[in-house]
Design an enzyme around this catalytic site. Structure first.
Site, PDB file in Angstrom:
ATOM      1  N   ASN A  90      13.903  -7.124   4.011  1.00  0.00           N
ATOM      2  CA  ASN A  90      13.191  -8.346   3.641  1.00  0.00           C
ATOM      3  C   ASN A  90      13.218  -9.366   4.781  1.00  0.00           C
ATOM      4  O   ASN A  90      14.198  -9.460   5.521  1.00  0.00           O
ATOM      5  CB  ASN A  90      13.752  -8.934   2.344  1.00  0.00           C
ATOM      6  CG  ASN A  90      15.244  -8.739   2.185  1.00  0.00           C
ATOM      7  OD1 ASN A  90      15.798  -7.753   2.671  1.00  0.00           O
ATOM      8  ND2 ASN A  90      15.910  -9.667   1.557  1.00  0.00           N
ATOM      9  N   ILE A 269      -5.511 -18.928 -11.280  1.00  0.00           N
ATOM     10  CA  ILE A 269      -4.576 -20.065 -11.240  1.00  0.00           C
ATOM     11  C   ILE A 269      -3.826 -20.115  -9.907  1.00  0.00           C
ATOM     12  O   ILE A 269      -2.919 -20.914  -9.738  1.00  0.00           O
ATOM     13  CB  ILE A 269      -3.550 -20.011 -12.391  1.00  0.00           C
ATOM     14  CG1 ILE A 269      -2.769 -18.694 -12.367  1.00  0.00           C
ATOM     15  CG2 ILE A 269      -4.238 -20.213 -13.715  1.00  0.00           C
ATOM     16  CD1 ILE A 269      -1.582 -18.687 -13.317  1.00  0.00           C
ATOM     17  N   CYS A 275       4.328 -12.128  -0.456  1.00  0.00           N
ATOM     18  CA  CYS A 275       3.802 -12.061   0.917  1.00  0.00           C
ATOM     19  C   CYS A 275       2.923 -13.233   1.354  1.00  0.00           C
ATOM     20  O   CYS A 275       3.157 -13.820   2.405  1.00  0.00           O
ATOM     21  CB  CYS A 275       3.017 -10.773   1.092  1.00  0.00           C
ATOM     22  SG  CYS A 275       4.059  -9.323   0.963  1.00  0.00           S
TER      23      CYS A 275
HETATM   24  N1  NAD Z   1       6.083  -6.212  -1.189  1.00  0.00           N
HETATM   25  C1  NAD Z   1       4.954  -5.887  -0.603  1.00  0.00           C
HETATM   26  O1  NAD Z   1       3.958  -5.594  -1.263  1.00  0.00           O
HETATM   27  C2  NAD Z   1       4.844  -5.832   0.908  1.00  0.00           C
HETATM   28  C3  NAD Z   1       3.702  -5.249   1.490  1.00  0.00           C
HETATM   29  C4  NAD Z   1       3.602  -5.194   2.889  1.00  0.00           C
HETATM   30  C5  NAD Z   1       4.642  -5.674   3.676  1.00  0.00           C
HETATM   31  N2  NAD Z   1       5.746  -6.222   3.099  1.00  0.00           N
HETATM   32  C6  NAD Z   1       6.847  -6.639   3.983  1.00  0.00           C
HETATM   33  O2  NAD Z   1       7.829  -5.588   3.963  1.00  0.00           O
HETATM   34  C7  NAD Z   1       9.154  -6.137   4.078  1.00  0.00           C
HETATM   35  C8  NAD Z   1      10.005  -5.682   2.898  1.00  0.00           C
HETATM   36  O3  NAD Z   1       9.425  -6.190   1.708  1.00  0.00           O
HETATM   37  P1  NAD Z   1       9.885  -5.673   0.278  1.00  0.00           P
HETATM   38  O4  NAD Z   1       8.965  -6.299  -0.708  1.00  0.00           O
HETATM   39  O5  NAD Z   1      10.034  -4.188   0.300  1.00  0.00           O
HETATM   40  O6  NAD Z   1      11.342  -6.350   0.190  1.00  0.00           O
HETATM   41  P2  NAD Z   1      12.530  -5.991  -0.809  1.00  0.00           P
HETATM   42  O7  NAD Z   1      13.371  -7.203  -0.912  1.00  0.00           O
HETATM   43  O8  NAD Z   1      11.978  -5.362  -2.049  1.00  0.00           O
HETATM   44  O9  NAD Z   1      13.352  -4.838  -0.046  1.00  0.00           O
HETATM   45  C9  NAD Z   1      14.107  -5.033   1.087  1.00  0.00           C
HETATM   46  C10 NAD Z   1      15.364  -4.180   0.993  1.00  0.00           C
HETATM   47  O10 NAD Z   1      16.063  -4.256   2.251  1.00  0.00           O
HETATM   48  C11 NAD Z   1      17.457  -4.163   1.950  1.00  0.00           C
HETATM   49  N3  NAD Z   1      18.246  -4.639   3.096  1.00  0.00           N
HETATM   50  C12 NAD Z   1      18.355  -5.901   3.585  1.00  0.00           C
HETATM   51  N4  NAD Z   1      19.171  -5.926   4.666  1.00  0.00           N
HETATM   52  C13 NAD Z   1      19.583  -4.654   4.871  1.00  0.00           C
HETATM   53  C14 NAD Z   1      20.416  -4.035   5.829  1.00  0.00           C
HETATM   54  N5  NAD Z   1      20.995  -4.747   6.816  1.00  0.00           N
HETATM   55  N6  NAD Z   1      20.619  -2.702   5.752  1.00  0.00           N
HETATM   56  C15 NAD Z   1      20.050  -1.976   4.757  1.00  0.00           C
HETATM   57  N7  NAD Z   1      19.226  -2.506   3.817  1.00  0.00           N
HETATM   58  C16 NAD Z   1      19.001  -3.822   3.864  1.00  0.00           C
HETATM   59  C17 NAD Z   1      17.614  -5.008   0.698  1.00  0.00           C
HETATM   60  O11 NAD Z   1      18.826  -4.699   0.022  1.00  0.00           O
HETATM   61  C18 NAD Z   1      16.353  -4.647  -0.093  1.00  0.00           C
HETATM   62  O12 NAD Z   1      16.590  -3.590  -1.014  1.00  0.00           O
HETATM   63  C19 NAD Z   1       8.960  -7.652   4.172  1.00  0.00           C
HETATM   64  O13 NAD Z   1       8.919  -8.007   5.537  1.00  0.00           O
HETATM   65  C20 NAD Z   1       7.591  -7.877   3.539  1.00  0.00           C
HETATM   66  O14 NAD Z   1       6.965  -9.018   4.050  1.00  0.00           O
HETATM   67  C21 NAD Z   1       5.879  -6.289   1.737  1.00  0.00           C
HETATM   68  O1  UPG Z   2      -9.526 -12.220  -5.901  1.00  0.00           O
HETATM   69  C1  UPG Z   2      -8.302 -12.333  -6.053  1.00  0.00           C
HETATM   70  C2  UPG Z   2      -7.367 -11.396  -5.560  1.00  0.00           C
HETATM   71  C3  UPG Z   2      -6.013 -11.618  -5.768  1.00  0.00           C
HETATM   72  N1  UPG Z   2      -5.576 -12.727  -6.425  1.00  0.00           N
HETATM   73  C4  UPG Z   2      -4.127 -12.969  -6.571  1.00  0.00           C
HETATM   74  O2  UPG Z   2      -3.550 -12.916  -5.268  1.00  0.00           O
HETATM   75  C5  UPG Z   2      -2.205 -12.455  -5.330  1.00  0.00           C
HETATM   76  C6  UPG Z   2      -1.956 -11.316  -4.364  1.00  0.00           C
HETATM   77  O3  UPG Z   2      -2.655 -10.183  -4.804  1.00  0.00           O
HETATM   78  P1  UPG Z   2      -2.739  -8.841  -3.934  1.00  0.00           P
HETATM   79  O4  UPG Z   2      -3.131  -9.177  -2.562  1.00  0.00           O
HETATM   80  O5  UPG Z   2      -3.598  -7.892  -4.665  1.00  0.00           O
HETATM   81  O6  UPG Z   2      -1.231  -8.291  -4.016  1.00  0.00           O
HETATM   82  P2  UPG Z   2      -0.026  -8.211  -2.952  1.00  0.00           P
HETATM   83  O7  UPG Z   2       0.846  -7.103  -3.416  1.00  0.00           O
HETATM   84  O8  UPG Z   2       0.551  -9.558  -2.755  1.00  0.00           O
HETATM   85  O9  UPG Z   2      -0.708  -7.701  -1.588  1.00  0.00           O
HETATM   86  C7  UPG Z   2      -0.971  -8.558  -0.484  1.00  0.00           C
HETATM   87  O10 UPG Z   2       0.186  -8.754   0.292  1.00  0.00           O
HETATM   88  C8  UPG Z   2       0.748  -7.519   0.802  1.00  0.00           C
HETATM   89  C9  UPG Z   2       2.046  -7.892   1.486  1.00  0.00           C
HETATM   90  O11 UPG Z   2       1.913  -8.279   2.789  1.00  0.00           O
HETATM   91  C10 UPG Z   2      -0.268  -6.864   1.721  1.00  0.00           C
HETATM   92  O12 UPG Z   2       0.279  -5.646   2.233  1.00  0.00           O
HETATM   93  C11 UPG Z   2      -1.541  -6.584   0.937  1.00  0.00           C
HETATM   94  O13 UPG Z   2      -2.529  -6.015   1.810  1.00  0.00           O
HETATM   95  C12 UPG Z   2      -2.064  -7.886   0.361  1.00  0.00           C
HETATM   96  O14 UPG Z   2      -3.206  -7.649  -0.452  1.00  0.00           O
HETATM   97  C13 UPG Z   2      -1.968 -12.099  -6.805  1.00  0.00           C
HETATM   98  O15 UPG Z   2      -1.315 -13.173  -7.436  1.00  0.00           O
HETATM   99  C14 UPG Z   2      -3.363 -11.909  -7.355  1.00  0.00           C
HETATM  100  O16 UPG Z   2      -3.435 -12.143  -8.755  1.00  0.00           O
HETATM  101  C15 UPG Z   2      -6.497 -13.669  -6.903  1.00  0.00           C
HETATM  102  O17 UPG Z   2      -6.109 -14.677  -7.480  1.00  0.00           O
HETATM  103  N2  UPG Z   2      -7.833 -13.443  -6.704  1.00  0.00           N
END
Ligand code: NAD
Ligand code: UPG
Length: 456
Positions: A90, A269, A275
């Protein structure tokens, strides 16, 4: 079985878990180990009850787990044997010191770099999977290549674009996979190794390679652009409410212009999730750091409009419900930040509940997947909020229902039954425009939608 390539992912969260599961599923010749410091998370990944809810994930985990997909807390052993190490920890917004409230907190990130450095006894490819400020790879390389063991680490950037709720599909059929590397001989060779992994299932023309900094910056920019579209349409929703225009009609027709496109124009809303806000604020911080205050202000307005839009929910409730909601039971339909996930991070519903409490209303939260996380997020006000699995019970005797999450199941409820059990007049605030407002009005509800003014 001996595997030719061994991949390790540090961080078994919403990104590390699903992305590595799909790599293991699509590359049976690659051993994939996902490690985390959180024992209970790893135990859950090894159980029937996975730590995250994501449609389709269970089946893919079952196919690969124990074959070439492993979840473990033995981080040193995993680092030692890995050829390629993904780091997917994270990277939240910093809450202290310099840059607090905007910059990325890179402490978890740096800890993993030092961990790798301490344990590795041969050079490895390190892949940034977390979302990071542009130029983080330079810091990572300085730490890793500061070793006195003579080892060389090549850092790649491979940001993840999956969205929660559709993660498995996004990973099976990505619009694009992005890999950034140094344009040196060793950088390009490392890049090719990662291309070969994705090429198991992603068409080659969708695997895009760039320099490191473009890759890191593209991830922040992609999220900022997506969020900006939502804030743009949400700002217009307010104007629609004053003028009698219908925001869904405006968005639909605008979206037919192929230059604009139809996606991410659904007024709501406000956006939530772990993210968008974090990444835009990070971009804002970076613009300030690089001496571009005008650019910083431009992107910061996207976050400001979003917060304003969420606060408007209770403002409109007050306007409609005789300027007081004190003592009134209000059913909050949905607490997840979007449908098809149990994730509540930065959910606008959280802000709505707190605004309701500020007006001394009595919120009752219902959600098909997110009640456990909602209870955690509302820990500080838990005595003032009720939780109810059954939406019909949540609405009983309520003065209003406010829809905060676009769960399809809410649109499919028996709204006549809900109406008959509510206090009258019965109000509905559809914060996602998922309900059939005309049908609800016929039942007797007073309906307020986003971006829909009084006709004529
Ligand atoms: N959630 C999403 O949809 C999404 C999508 C694209 C990118 N990202 C990016 O990916 C990254 C991770 O996001 P996430 O939602 O999976 O976070 P998360 O909090 O669900 O998972 C992160 C994990 O890393 C572990 N961790 C932290 N420090 C550690 C260490 N030193 N050694 C081993 N494990 C450790 C934590 O315990 C946790 O389980 C972030 O940078 C986020 O911005 C998230
Ligand atoms: O037309 C729209 C589309 C989305 N949302 C809201 O926007 C937020 C984010 O939605 P979405 O982008 O679908 O979900 P995330 O999982 O947050 O994904 C975004 O954030 C990720 C983390 O970085 C990226 O990897 C993805 O490409 C990017 O879409 C949510 O609250 C949705 O309800 C709206 O209100 N209107």
């Amino acid at each position: 079985m001996s595997f030719e390539t061994k991949i390790v992912c540090i961080g078994a969260g919403y990104v590390g878990g699903p992305t590595m599961t799909v790599i293991a599923d699509k590359c049976p010749d690659v051993k994939v180990t996902v490690v985390d410091i959180n024992q209970s998370r790893i135990d859950a990944w090894n159980s029937e009850n996975l730590p995250i809810f994501e449609p389709g994930l269970d089946d893919v985990v079952k196919r690969a787990r124990g074959r070439n997909l492993f979840f473990s807390t033995d981080i040193p052993a995993a680092i030692k044997e890995a050829d390629i190490i993904f780091v997917s920890v994270n990277t939240p917004t910093k809450t202290f010191g310099h840059g607090a409230g905007k910059a990325s907190d890179l402490q978890y990130w740096e800890k993993t770099a030092r961990n790798i450095l301490e344990i590795a006894d041969e050079g490895k490819i390190i892949v940034e999977k977390s979302t990071l400020p542009v130029r983080t790879a330079a810091a990572m390389e300085r730490i890793l290549n500061s070793n006195d063991k003579g080892l060389h680490f090549e850092v790649l950037s491979n940001p993840e674009f999956l969205a929660e709720g559709t993660a498995i599909n996004d990973l099976f059929e990505p619009d694009r996979v992005l890999i950034g590397s140094h344009q040196t001989e060793s950088g390009l060779a490392a890049c090719q190794k990662l291309v070969d992994v994705y090429a198991h299932w992603v068409p080659r023309d969708r695997i895009l390679t760039t320099n490191l900094w473009s890759s890191e910056l593209t991830k922040l920019t992609a999220n900022a652009f997506l969020a900006q579209r939502i804030s743009s349409i949400n700002s217009i929703s307010a104007l629609c409410e004053r003028t009698g225009a219908d925001v869904d009609e405006v968005a639909y027709v605008m979206g037919k212009d192929r230059r604009i496109g139809s996606k991410f124009l659904k007024a709501s809303i406000g956006f939530g999730g772990s993210c968008f806000k974090k990444d835009i604020l990070n971009l804002v911080y970076l613009c300030g750091y690089y001496g571009l205050p005008e650019v910083a202000a431009y992107w910061e307005s996207v976050v400001k409009i979003n917060e304003w839009q969420t606060h408007r929910v209770v403002d409109r409730m007050l306007e409609t419900m005789f300027n007081t909601i004190a003592g009134k039971k209000i059913a909050v339909f949905g607490f997840a930040f979007k449908a098809n996930t149990g994730d509540t991070r930065e959910s606008p519903a959280n802000l709505v509940v707190r605004d309701l409490l500020a007006e001394h209303a009595l919120p009752v939260v219902t959600d098909p997947k997110a009640i456990p996380d909602a209870k955690r997020d509302l820990k500080d006000v838990i005595e003032q909020v009720s939780f109810e699995e059954d939406p019909y019970k949540a609405a009983e005797d309520a003065h209003a229902v406010v829809v905060c999450t676009e769960w399809k199941c809410f649109a499919e409820l028996d709204w006549k039954r809900i109406y008959s059990s509510m206090a009258k007049p019965a109000f509905v605030f559809d914060g996602r425009n998922i309900l059939d407002a005309d049908a609800l009005r016929k039942i007797g509800f007073e309906v307020t939608s986003i971006g829909k003014g009084k006709a004529e």
